[in-house]
Design a protein around this motif. Structure first.
Motif, PDB file in Angstrom:
ATOM      1  N   PHE A  45      34.089 -86.869  47.921  1.00 37.92           N
ATOM      2  CA  PHE A  45      33.746 -85.939  46.847  1.00 37.92           C
ATOM      3  C   PHE A  45      33.160 -84.626  47.379  1.00 37.92           C
ATOM      4  CE2 PHE A  45      33.892 -89.770  44.080  1.00 37.92           C
ATOM      5  CZ  PHE A  45      34.875 -89.310  43.225  1.00 37.92           C
ATOM      6  N   LEU A  46      32.481 -84.661  48.514  1.00 33.79           N
ATOM      7  CA  LEU A  46      32.019 -83.413  49.125  1.00 33.79           C
ATOM      8  C   LEU A  46      33.210 -82.573  49.582  1.00 33.79           C
ATOM      9  CD1 LEU A  46      28.830 -84.311  51.200  1.00 33.79           C
ATOM     10  CD2 LEU A  46      28.997 -82.686  49.308  1.00 33.79           C
ATOM     11  N   ALA A  47      34.204 -83.237  50.169  1.00 38.72           N
ATOM     12  CA  ALA A  47      35.416 -82.521  50.581  1.00 38.72           C
ATOM     13  C   ALA A  47      36.117 -81.938  49.355  1.00 38.72           C
ATOM     14  CB  ALA A  47      36.351 -83.457  51.343  1.00 38.72           C
ATOM     15  N   TRP A  48      36.150 -82.686  48.280  1.00 38.89           N
ATOM     16  CA  TRP A  48      36.735 -82.224  47.019  1.00 38.89           C
ATOM     17  C   TRP A  48      35.991 -80.978  46.529  1.00 38.89           C
ATOM     18  CZ3 TRP A  48      39.885 -85.357  43.424  1.00 38.89           C
ATOM     19  CH2 TRP A  48      40.023 -84.789  42.168  1.00 38.89           C
ATOM     20  N   ASP A  49      34.649 -81.049  46.540  1.00 32.73           N
ATOM     21  CA  ASP A  49      33.839 -79.900  46.126  1.00 32.73           C
ATOM     22  C   ASP A  49      34.091 -78.688  47.011  1.00 32.73           C
ATOM     23  OD1 ASP A  49      32.689 -81.218  44.011  1.00 32.73           O
ATOM     24  OD2 ASP A  49      30.707 -81.408  44.927  1.00 32.73           O
ATOM     25  N   LEU A  50      34.112 -78.896  48.312  1.00 32.95           N
ATOM     26  CA  LEU A  50      34.329 -77.783  49.232  1.00 32.95           C
ATOM     27  C   LEU A  50      35.715 -77.167  49.037  1.00 32.95           C
ATOM     28  CD1 LEU A  50      32.584 -79.196  52.423  1.00 32.95           C
ATOM     29  CD2 LEU A  50      31.794 -77.309  50.954  1.00 32.95           C
ATOM     30  N   ALA A  51      36.710 -78.006  48.768  1.00 28.94           N
ATOM     31  CA  ALA A  51      38.048 -77.477  48.493  1.00 28.94           C
ATOM     32  C   ALA A  51      38.026 -76.652  47.201  1.00 28.94           C
ATOM     33  CB  ALA A  51      39.055 -78.617  48.389  1.00 28.94           C
ATOM     34  N   GLY A  52      37.357 -77.158  46.188  1.00 23.28           N
ATOM     35  CA  GLY A  52      37.248 -76.422  44.927  1.00 23.28           C
ATOM     36  C   GLY A  52      36.494 -75.119  45.086  1.00 23.28           C
ATOM     37  N   ILE A  53      35.457 -75.136  45.900  1.00 23.42           N
ATOM     38  CA  ILE A  53      34.696 -73.912  46.167  1.00 23.42           C
ATOM     39  C   ILE A  53      35.575 -72.921  46.940  1.00 23.42           C
ATOM     40  CG2 ILE A  53      32.765 -72.968  47.493  1.00 23.42           C
ATOM     41  CD1 ILE A  53      31.253 -75.629  46.777  1.00 23.42           C
ATOM     42  N   GLY A  54      36.295 -73.427  47.940  1.00 24.08           N
ATOM     43  CA  GLY A  54      37.171 -72.568  48.732  1.00 24.08           C
ATOM     44  C   GLY A  54      38.278 -71.926  47.913  1.00 24.08           C
ATOM     45  N   LEU A  55      38.722 -72.630  46.872  1.00 19.14           N
ATOM     46  CA  LEU A  55      39.772 -72.106  45.999  1.00 19.14           C
ATOM     47  C   LEU A  55      39.211 -71.332  44.811  1.00 19.14           C
ATOM     48  CD1 LEU A  55      42.078 -75.265  45.973  1.00 19.14           C
ATOM     49  CD2 LEU A  55      42.546 -73.072  47.091  1.00 19.14           C
ATOM     50  N   SER A  56      37.915 -71.094  44.835  1.00 14.12           N
ATOM     51  CA  SER A  56      37.209 -70.365  43.767  1.00 14.12           C
ATOM     52  C   SER A  56      37.334 -71.046  42.404  1.00 14.12           C
ATOM     53  CB  SER A  56      37.707 -68.921  43.677  1.00 14.12           C
ATOM     54  OG  SER A  56      37.435 -68.256  44.892  1.00 14.12           O
ATOM     55  N   PHE A  58      35.179 -73.966  41.730  1.00 16.28           N
ATOM     56  CA  PHE A  58      33.821 -74.426  41.458  1.00 16.28           C
ATOM     57  C   PHE A  58      32.815 -73.342  41.808  1.00 16.28           C
ATOM     58  CE2 PHE A  58      35.352 -78.916  42.772  1.00 16.28           C
ATOM     59  CZ  PHE A  58      35.968 -79.089  41.550  1.00 16.28           C
ATOM     60  N   TYR A  59      31.828 -73.200  40.953  1.00 14.96           N
ATOM     61  CA  TYR A  59      30.735 -72.266  41.190  1.00 14.96           C
ATOM     62  C   TYR A  59      29.421 -72.967  40.901  1.00 14.96           C
ATOM     63  CZ  TYR A  59      34.320 -68.681  41.061  1.00 14.96           C
ATOM     64  OH  TYR A  59      35.432 -67.933  41.313  1.00 14.96           O
ATOM     65  N   ARG A  60      28.392 -72.538  41.579  1.00 17.27           N
ATOM     66  CA  ARG A  60      27.056 -73.085  41.354  1.00 17.27           C
ATOM     67  C   ARG A  60      26.467 -72.403  40.132  1.00 17.27           C
ATOM     68  NH1 ARG A  60      21.848 -71.253  43.282  1.00 17.27           N
ATOM     69  NH2 ARG A  60      22.995 -69.551  44.232  1.00 17.27           N
ATOM     70  N   GLY A  61      25.966 -73.213  39.209  1.00 16.26           N
ATOM     71  CA  GLY A  61      25.305 -72.657  38.038  1.00 16.26           C
ATOM     72  C   GLY A  61      23.869 -72.280  38.359  1.00 16.26           C
ATOM     73  N   GLU A  74      27.768 -71.866  47.370  1.00 16.81           N
ATOM     74  CA  GLU A  74      28.069 -72.513  46.086  1.00 16.81           C
ATOM     75  C   GLU A  74      27.878 -74.028  46.100  1.00 16.81           C
ATOM     76  OE1 GLU A  74      28.553 -70.619  43.427  1.00 16.81           O
ATOM     77  OE2 GLU A  74      28.657 -68.799  44.637  1.00 16.81           O
ATOM     78  N   LEU A  75      27.265 -74.599  47.155  1.00 19.11           N
ATOM     79  CA  LEU A  75      27.041 -76.051  47.237  1.00 19.11           C
ATOM     80  C   LEU A  75      25.539 -76.333  47.323  1.00 19.11           C
ATOM     81  CD1 LEU A  75      28.446 -78.839  47.464  1.00 19.11           C
ATOM     82  CD2 LEU A  75      28.196 -78.605  49.940  1.00 19.11           C
ATOM     83  N   PRO A  76      24.923 -76.646  46.179  1.00 20.49           N
ATOM     84  CA  PRO A  76      23.475 -76.887  46.181  1.00 20.49           C
ATOM     85  C   PRO A  76      23.120 -78.254  46.777  1.00 20.49           C
ATOM     86  CG  PRO A  76      24.362 -77.195  43.982  1.00 20.49           C
ATOM     87  CD  PRO A  76      25.493 -76.707  44.840  1.00 20.49           C
ATOM     88  N   LEU A  77      21.917 -78.355  47.264  1.00 19.65           N
ATOM     89  CA  LEU A  77      21.389 -79.600  47.833  1.00 19.65           C
ATOM     90  C   LEU A  77      21.538 -80.759  46.853  1.00 19.65           C
ATOM     91  CD1 LEU A  77      19.594 -81.205  49.886  1.00 19.65           C
ATOM     92  CD2 LEU A  77      17.640 -80.334  48.621  1.00 19.65           C
ATOM     93  N   GLU A  78      21.292 -80.501  45.595  1.00 19.50           N
ATOM     94  CA  GLU A  78      21.324 -81.551  44.581  1.00 19.50           C
ATOM     95  C   GLU A  78      22.697 -82.205  44.446  1.00 19.50           C
ATOM     96  OE1 GLU A  78      18.003 -78.770  43.536  1.00 19.50           O
ATOM     97  OE2 GLU A  78      20.080 -78.505  44.131  1.00 19.50           O
TER      98      GLU A  78
END
Length: 111
Positions: A45-56, A58-61, A74-78
């Motif tokens: 799921f971290l790889a999934w998040d990083l891929a989503g962030i890389g493709l713009s 996912f964004y951190r709220g 765009e990847l918070p500690l939480e």
């Protein structure tokens, strides 16, 4: 107030540990296998998040409830604690449901 979300995640993780220990669902059933499954799930799921962030995608709220600590852009500690909780809940539910189904089928066969 910046630790509220992280605190809620940690309390929730603690509750999952209590359920796990009480019913011997995941770590208390087989700690080695559980650790491997949990780590693989979180890494996936971290790889999934990083891929989503890389493709713009996912964004951190922005919120006052989070620490503001970023592990990557765009990847918070939480997020790591959330993903750990997500995987832990899923495995507790899976093993708990499997156990219930097993007992139902054993009880139904005996009747």
């Amino acid at each position: 107030m910046g630790l509220l979300y992280l605190g809620a995640l940690l309390v929730s993780l603690g509750c999952m540990v209590l359920l796990d220990s009480r019913f011997r669902l995941f770590f208390w059933a087989d700690a080695r296998r559980a650790a491997i499954v949990l780590v693989l799930g979180v890494v996936f799921f971290l790889a999934w998040d990083l891929a989503g962030i890389g493709l713009s995608i996912f964004y951190r709220g922005e919120t006052d409830f989070m620490t503001g600590i970023l592990l990557a852009p765009e990847l918070p500690l939480e997020e790591v604690f959330f993903l750990t909780l997500l995987c832990y809940v899923a495995m507790n539910l899976f093993t708990g449901a499997a156990r219930v189904m097993e007992k139902r089928s054993a009880g139904g066969a005996a009747s």
